[in-house]
Design a protein around this motif. Sequence first.
Motif, short mmCIF file in Angstrom:
data_model
loop_
_atom_site.label_atom_id
_atom_site.label_comp_id
_atom_site.label_asym_id
_atom_site.label_seq_id
_atom_site.Cartn_x
_atom_site.Cartn_y
_atom_site.Cartn_z
N GLY A 109 7.56 2.28 -6.63
CA GLY A 109 6.59 1.28 -6.21
C GLY A 109 6.94 0.63 -4.88
N LEU A 110 8.23 0.29 -4.69
CA LEU A 110 8.67 -0.33 -3.44
C LEU A 110 8.42 0.60 -2.25
CD1 LEU A 110 12.06 -2.00 -4.50
CD2 LEU A 110 9.93 -3.15 -3.85
N THR A 112 6.05 2.76 -1.78
CA THR A 112 4.64 2.76 -1.35
C THR A 112 4.28 1.46 -0.64
OG1 THR A 112 3.84 1.90 -3.48
CG2 THR A 112 3.98 4.29 -3.25
N ILE A 113 4.90 0.35 -1.07
CA ILE A 113 4.66 -0.94 -0.40
C ILE A 113 5.18 -0.89 1.03
CG2 ILE A 113 5.26 -3.39 -0.39
CD1 ILE A 113 5.26 -3.23 -3.49
N SER A 116 2.90 1.13 3.16
CA SER A 116 1.63 0.45 3.46
C SER A 116 1.75 -0.50 4.65
CB SER A 116 1.15 -0.34 2.24
OG SER A 116 1.95 -1.50 2.03
N ARG A 117 2.99 -0.81 5.08
CA ARG A 117 3.20 -1.75 6.18
C ARG A 117 3.22 -1.08 7.54
NH1 ARG A 117 1.66 -6.22 4.79
NH2 ARG A 117 2.95 -7.23 6.39
N SER A 130 10.41 6.10 3.52
CA SER A 130 9.92 5.51 2.27
C SER A 130 9.36 6.56 1.32
CB SER A 130 8.86 4.45 2.57
OG SER A 130 7.78 5.00 3.30
N PRO A 193 -3.81 0.99 3.31
CA PRO A 193 -2.73 0.18 2.72
C PRO A 193 -2.99 -0.16 1.26
CG PRO A 193 -3.35 -0.69 4.86
CD PRO A 193 -4.39 0.32 4.49
N TYR A 194 -4.26 -0.47 0.93
CA TYR A 194 -4.59 -0.83 -0.45
C TYR A 194 -4.45 0.38 -1.38
CZ TYR A 194 -6.70 -4.61 2.22
OH TYR A 194 -6.91 -5.64 3.10
N ILE A 197 -0.65 0.97 -1.97
CA ILE A 197 -0.09 -0.02 -2.90
C ILE A 197 -0.66 0.19 -4.31
CG2 ILE A 197 0.00 -2.48 -3.48
CD1 ILE A 197 0.03 -3.05 -0.46
N GLY A 200 1.02 3.16 -5.85
CA GLY A 200 2.40 2.86 -6.18
C GLY A 200 2.55 1.96 -7.39
N VAL A 201 1.72 0.91 -7.45
CA VAL A 201 1.82 -0.05 -8.56
C VAL A 201 1.40 0.60 -9.87
CG1 VAL A 201 0.86 -2.19 -9.51
CG2 VAL A 201 1.57 -2.10 -7.11
#
Length: 425
Positions: A109-110, A112-113, A116-117, A130, A193-194, A197, A200-201
């Motif tokens: 999950g981290l 993918t966050i 997204s940046r 990542s 980005p959405y 995330i 990933g979540v």
Amino acid sequence: MQTATSLPKGQPKVVNRWLVILGTIFVQLGVGTFYAWSIFNTPILQMFDQLVIDAKTGNPAAVQPHLGSISLIFSIGALSLSLSTIFVGTLVKKFGVRKVTITAGIVFGLATIIASRVNSAEQLWLYYASVGIMLGAADGIAYMATLSNAIKWFPEKTGLISGISVAFYGLGSFVFKYIDSAILGNNLVHNLPYALIGWGVLSMLLIVGGAMLIHDAPDVETDNAIDDPTHHEFTTREMLRTPQAYLLFIALLTISLSVYLTGIAANLGTNLAGLDIAQATNIVALVAIANTIGRFVIGSLSDKFGRKPMFMLSYIVTFIAVATLAFSSHLSVPVFYAAMMAVGFFFGGTITVYPTMAGDYFGLKNHSQNYSLIYQGFGFGSLAGAVILSLAGGNLSVVFNVYLVMLIVSLLIWVFIKKPVYHHN
């Protein structure tokens, strides 16, 4: 049988094995989503195209990454996934399968966050670090840890359990192609980005949630193993002294070339069978479905008829399918569909039975350590198609011919290979 009598210290004495399998299914669904990554290639390319345009002049302000640079994200991830499995045995022995899987899920999950940046063309390396390294490694660790553990819980049904686990691994990518597409919508760059995330979540929740249902399998009994030459729990060092380990590696590397063929299924459809875009999209979905069904069917049949007969059938049919693709100047649409679905079906079946074959030959006690080394054949084989095509200057017939030769060699391996006999010194 619902209980285990020799569970690791600190675990409850009674464990419902099928709850462990349910947890494994959730984890495999989550980690399997990585194979839907290609859905992000176009949005990322479009994002970089926009990022490098000078707002004042309207001209490119920098050299933008191209498709080769973007597709390298998944290639790094696939290699990282494969290599990370080597460390699974040590990690599980030290921390237990649940903690290892939960940690892998959080890292997934981290990753993918972090991805997204990305907001500049110079940050392509962040995708490599990542999604490529972090997420790939987390994916491989969770996959191998839970698969090996599930097989150990059902030593009498290893083919079926492997089939269930690996089938849901394949199903994860199929389902998330639609979920990722729905989040991306029509405004690909804005929603990227959405989508990253969200993917990933959701995957992290599946992995961590599934891990909460998983218990470490009881230790495999090894009493009298030395006295019985037909069964021995091989250590990794002992396994590497047998020719069977290297023969299994070669055969797995061979069939993993199917990953490349199925990955370019749409392109093959337009080139070999004259498919339009809609038909080419359909073949991708059909191959994915065939792949998933093959995992269930071949996995369960291997328990009934034996591993070798299933491998021989898989490699023979794959040879016929690849030869059909290689030596036909123009294929009818039904024949092309049948050939590609056969490749997908029997690759899915083969990759399912392989963990159980490793268990049959080298035992279950050190399964994750032993199979992770043989599994490197999958990692290298998955990349081999692209490498061969590059060396051949884009001549696809060379890839087909190399694959056909390797299939013949591997079929001979299955004809002559025998279970290793342990000789105690």
